[in-house]
Design a protein around this motif. Sequence first.
Motif, PDB file in Angstrom:
ATOM      1  N   PRO A   1       0.808  -1.223   0.000  1.00  0.00           N
ATOM      2  CA  PRO A   1       0.000   0.000   0.000  1.00  0.00           C
ATOM      3  C   PRO A   1       0.844   1.277   0.000  1.00  0.00           C
ATOM      4  O   PRO A   1       0.392   2.316  -0.498  1.00  0.00           O
ATOM      5  CB  PRO A   1      -0.817  -0.123   1.292  1.00  0.00           C
ATOM      6  CG  PRO A   1      -0.906  -1.590   1.559  1.00  0.00           C
ATOM      7  CD  PRO A   1       0.400  -2.156   1.073  1.00  0.00           C
ATOM      8  N   GLU A   2       2.049   1.184   0.529  1.00  0.00           N
ATOM      9  CA  GLU A   2       2.911   2.362   0.607  1.00  0.00           C
ATOM     10  C   GLU A   2       3.652   2.657  -0.695  1.00  0.00           C
ATOM     11  O   GLU A   2       4.246   3.735  -0.839  1.00  0.00           O
ATOM     12  CB  GLU A   2       3.935   2.190   1.730  1.00  0.00           C
ATOM     13  CG  GLU A   2       3.340   2.133   3.118  1.00  0.00           C
ATOM     14  CD  GLU A   2       2.793   0.752   3.487  1.00  0.00           C
ATOM     15  OE1 GLU A   2       2.195   0.630   4.573  1.00  0.00           O
ATOM     16  OE2 GLU A   2       2.975  -0.197   2.702  1.00  0.00           O
ATOM     17  N   LEU A   3       3.649   1.713  -1.655  1.00  0.00           N
ATOM     18  CA  LEU A   3       4.395   1.913  -2.892  1.00  0.00           C
ATOM     19  C   LEU A   3       3.707   1.205  -4.053  1.00  0.00           C
ATOM     20  O   LEU A   3       3.618  -0.015  -4.084  1.00  0.00           O
ATOM     21  CB  LEU A   3       5.830   1.397  -2.761  1.00  0.00           C
ATOM     22  CG  LEU A   3       6.704   1.533  -4.015  1.00  0.00           C
ATOM     23  CD1 LEU A   3       6.823   2.998  -4.429  1.00  0.00           C
ATOM     24  CD2 LEU A   3       8.076   0.915  -3.790  1.00  0.00           C
ATOM     25  N   LYS A   4       3.242   2.029  -5.006  1.00  0.00           N
ATOM     26  CA  LYS A   4       2.619   1.534  -6.234  1.00  0.00           C
ATOM     27  C   LYS A   4       3.284   2.225  -7.416  1.00  0.00           C
ATOM     28  O   LYS A   4       3.657   3.390  -7.338  1.00  0.00           O
ATOM     29  CB  LYS A   4       1.116   1.817  -6.242  1.00  0.00           C
ATOM     30  CG  LYS A   4       0.367   1.250  -5.044  1.00  0.00           C
ATOM     31  CD  LYS A   4      -1.062   1.746  -5.000  1.00  0.00           C
ATOM     32  CE  LYS A   4      -1.765   1.318  -3.712  1.00  0.00           C
ATOM     33  NZ  LYS A   4      -3.136   1.877  -3.609  1.00  0.00           N
ATOM     34  N   VAL A   5       3.403   1.492  -8.526  1.00  0.00           N
ATOM     35  CA  VAL A   5       4.005   2.038  -9.736  1.00  0.00           C
ATOM     36  C   VAL A   5       2.979   1.953 -10.864  1.00  0.00           C
ATOM     37  O   VAL A   5       2.437   0.875 -11.123  1.00  0.00           O
ATOM     38  CB  VAL A   5       5.282   1.289 -10.134  1.00  0.00           C
ATOM     39  CG1 VAL A   5       5.876   1.895 -11.407  1.00  0.00           C
ATOM     40  CG2 VAL A   5       6.303   1.322  -9.007  1.00  0.00           C
ATOM     41  N   LYS A   6       2.720   3.083 -11.507  1.00  0.00           N
ATOM     42  CA  LYS A   6       1.751   3.131 -12.605  1.00  0.00           C
ATOM     43  C   LYS A   6       2.447   3.673 -13.844  1.00  0.00           C
ATOM     44  O   LYS A   6       3.222   4.623 -13.765  1.00  0.00           O
ATOM     45  CB  LYS A   6       0.571   4.036 -12.230  1.00  0.00           C
ATOM     46  CG  LYS A   6      -0.504   4.162 -13.314  1.00  0.00           C
ATOM     47  CD  LYS A   6      -1.504   5.270 -12.992  1.00  0.00           C
ATOM     48  CE  LYS A   6      -2.341   4.927 -11.783  1.00  0.00           C
ATOM     49  NZ  LYS A   6      -3.413   5.962 -11.570  1.00  0.00           N
ATOM     50  N   ILE A   7       2.158   3.073 -14.994  1.00  0.00           N
ATOM     51  CA  ILE A   7       2.711   3.560 -16.249  1.00  0.00           C
ATOM     52  C   ILE A   7       1.609   3.579 -17.296  1.00  0.00           C
ATOM     53  O   ILE A   7       0.764   2.677 -17.333  1.00  0.00           O
ATOM     54  CB  ILE A   7       3.903   2.707 -16.719  1.00  0.00           C
ATOM     55  CG1 ILE A   7       4.559   3.347 -17.949  1.00  0.00           C
ATOM     56  CG2 ILE A   7       3.487   1.269 -16.989  1.00  0.00           C
ATOM     57  CD1 ILE A   7       5.915   2.771 -18.293  1.00  0.00           C
ATOM     58  N   GLY A   8       1.592   4.636 -18.115  1.00  0.00           N
ATOM     59  CA  GLY A   8       0.568   4.747 -19.139  1.00  0.00           C
ATOM     60  C   GLY A   8       0.064   6.170 -19.246  1.00  0.00           C
ATOM     61  O   GLY A   8       0.813   7.139 -19.055  1.00  0.00           O
ATOM     62  N   GLN A   9      -1.223   6.302 -19.534  1.00  0.00           N
ATOM     63  CA  GLN A   9      -1.877   7.604 -19.654  1.00  0.00           C
ATOM     64  C   GLN A   9      -2.934   7.733 -18.568  1.00  0.00           C
ATOM     65  O   GLN A   9      -3.807   6.878 -18.443  1.00  0.00           O
ATOM     66  CB  GLN A   9      -2.513   7.740 -21.038  1.00  0.00           C
ATOM     67  CG  GLN A   9      -3.230   9.054 -21.274  1.00  0.00           C
ATOM     68  CD  GLN A   9      -3.594   9.241 -22.728  1.00  0.00           C
ATOM     69  OE1 GLN A   9      -2.728   9.514 -23.557  1.00  0.00           O
ATOM     70  NE2 GLN A   9      -4.869   9.099 -23.060  1.00  0.00           N
ATOM     71  N   PHE A  10      -2.848   8.821 -17.793  1.00  0.00           N
ATOM     72  CA  PHE A  10      -3.753   8.991 -16.660  1.00  0.00           C
ATOM     73  C   PHE A  10      -3.710  10.459 -16.227  1.00  0.00           C
ATOM     74  O   PHE A  10      -2.980  11.271 -16.790  1.00  0.00           O
ATOM     75  CB  PHE A  10      -3.340   8.077 -15.496  1.00  0.00           C
ATOM     76  CG  PHE A  10      -1.864   8.053 -15.230  1.00  0.00           C
ATOM     77  CD1 PHE A  10      -1.268   8.999 -14.417  1.00  0.00           C
ATOM     78  CD2 PHE A  10      -1.061   7.080 -15.813  1.00  0.00           C
ATOM     79  CE1 PHE A  10       0.094   8.991 -14.176  1.00  0.00           C
ATOM     80  CE2 PHE A  10       0.307   7.057 -15.578  1.00  0.00           C
ATOM     81  CZ  PHE A  10       0.889   8.006 -14.758  1.00  0.00           C
ATOM     82  N   LYS A  11      -4.504  10.795 -15.209  1.00  0.00           N
ATOM     83  CA  LYS A  11      -4.556  12.174 -14.738  1.00  0.00           C
ATOM     84  C   LYS A  11      -3.228  12.597 -14.122  1.00  0.00           C
ATOM     85  O   LYS A  11      -2.596  11.828 -13.393  1.00  0.00           O
ATOM     86  CB  LYS A  11      -5.675  12.354 -13.715  1.00  0.00           C
ATOM     87  CG  LYS A  11      -7.067  12.348 -14.322  1.00  0.00           C
ATOM     88  CD  LYS A  11      -8.107  12.713 -13.284  1.00  0.00           C
ATOM     89  CE  LYS A  11      -9.490  12.831 -13.915  1.00  0.00           C
ATOM     90  NZ  LYS A  11     -10.518  13.273 -12.946  1.00  0.00           N
TER      91      LYS A  11
END
Length: 338
Positions: free
Chosen positions: A96-106
């Motif tokens: 919960p303390e670390l998430k990685v997101k890649i792509g197109q988003f706000k």
Amino acid sequence: MMKRITLLLTTLLLVAGTTSAQQESFVKRITVKGYGQIFAEGGYFANGRKSATFDTNKIEILGIGKITDQWTMGVTVQFNKPVMLKDLYMQYAFMPELKVKIGQFKTPFGHENQVAPFLNPLAIGGSMPTVYFAGVGMDPLYYGTAGRDMGIELSGDLCNNLLTYKVVAMNGQGMNAKDLNLGKLFGGSLYIRPIEGLSLHTSYLGGKQVAMGAAKGIQAGESYMRHRVSAGVIANYQPISLSTEYMFGRDQKINSMGAYLTAAIHLPERYDLVLSADYLQPNMEQKGQLYTATLGVDKWFYGNCRIQLQYRYTHPTEQVMLPVAKGHTLRTQFQFAF
């Protein structure tokens, strides 16, 4: 029209193909949501112009998939004027303390930019400062992005949700567009929740961009430095929900500022009294300013479905040089959501 039909058919085929190809256990991990907003609006403006129209505000379908306990994906498609892909990303949660997101988003800039239009108290979807500073519209240098960009994000919740952070690196050219120079936008946001019902928020987004149009001495296609900073407070204490935020920007050496205050007073039978006011000065070296005030009533009749009746007054000064006319508008908007 053919592009819209092609995109719609492609989306349906992808959904159908994915559904048929995966096991039932994965199908249960897919959630499809959506909403639509249809309105009738009349306006009377200082130049003598009048308007009366029926129109659609937004129609969007959102798909969220939990691929595994750590991997998730999201896609959002807007189906009205024009049809476009708004979100497409994958996210891996280490914890919960670390998430990685890649792509197109706000982008993480601004609190109001993080609120979905079907939950925003304002029928138009947001205040004028948010529209301008988040790149939604009005700014000739950077517009039409719906507050989104392409890049990578680190985020997480700390100390039992006392703190929520985001850190991003993004192209800086908005949706469905690759970077046009070697520069990147960097930024982040922080929410602090010291007590229940109260959130303090701040954000920053800045870096080198390529101008979409000409303004403030910057020519279209020219690289320039763009900075945006915000600070706000969100309070939810029955029967009032309150959101206020101050925004500051700099394009090369030209400064700009704006602020908004929006309140929803929750009445019995799921009625809301909505009051909002905002202020925008896109060039602090000039006297041009834009003032907006909104008064309305919302009726939530099922889930997130509602009817909105809102009066809006806009008052741009002569020097503001924004595509907004001085005058009065009255909108009745019908929203469905599932």
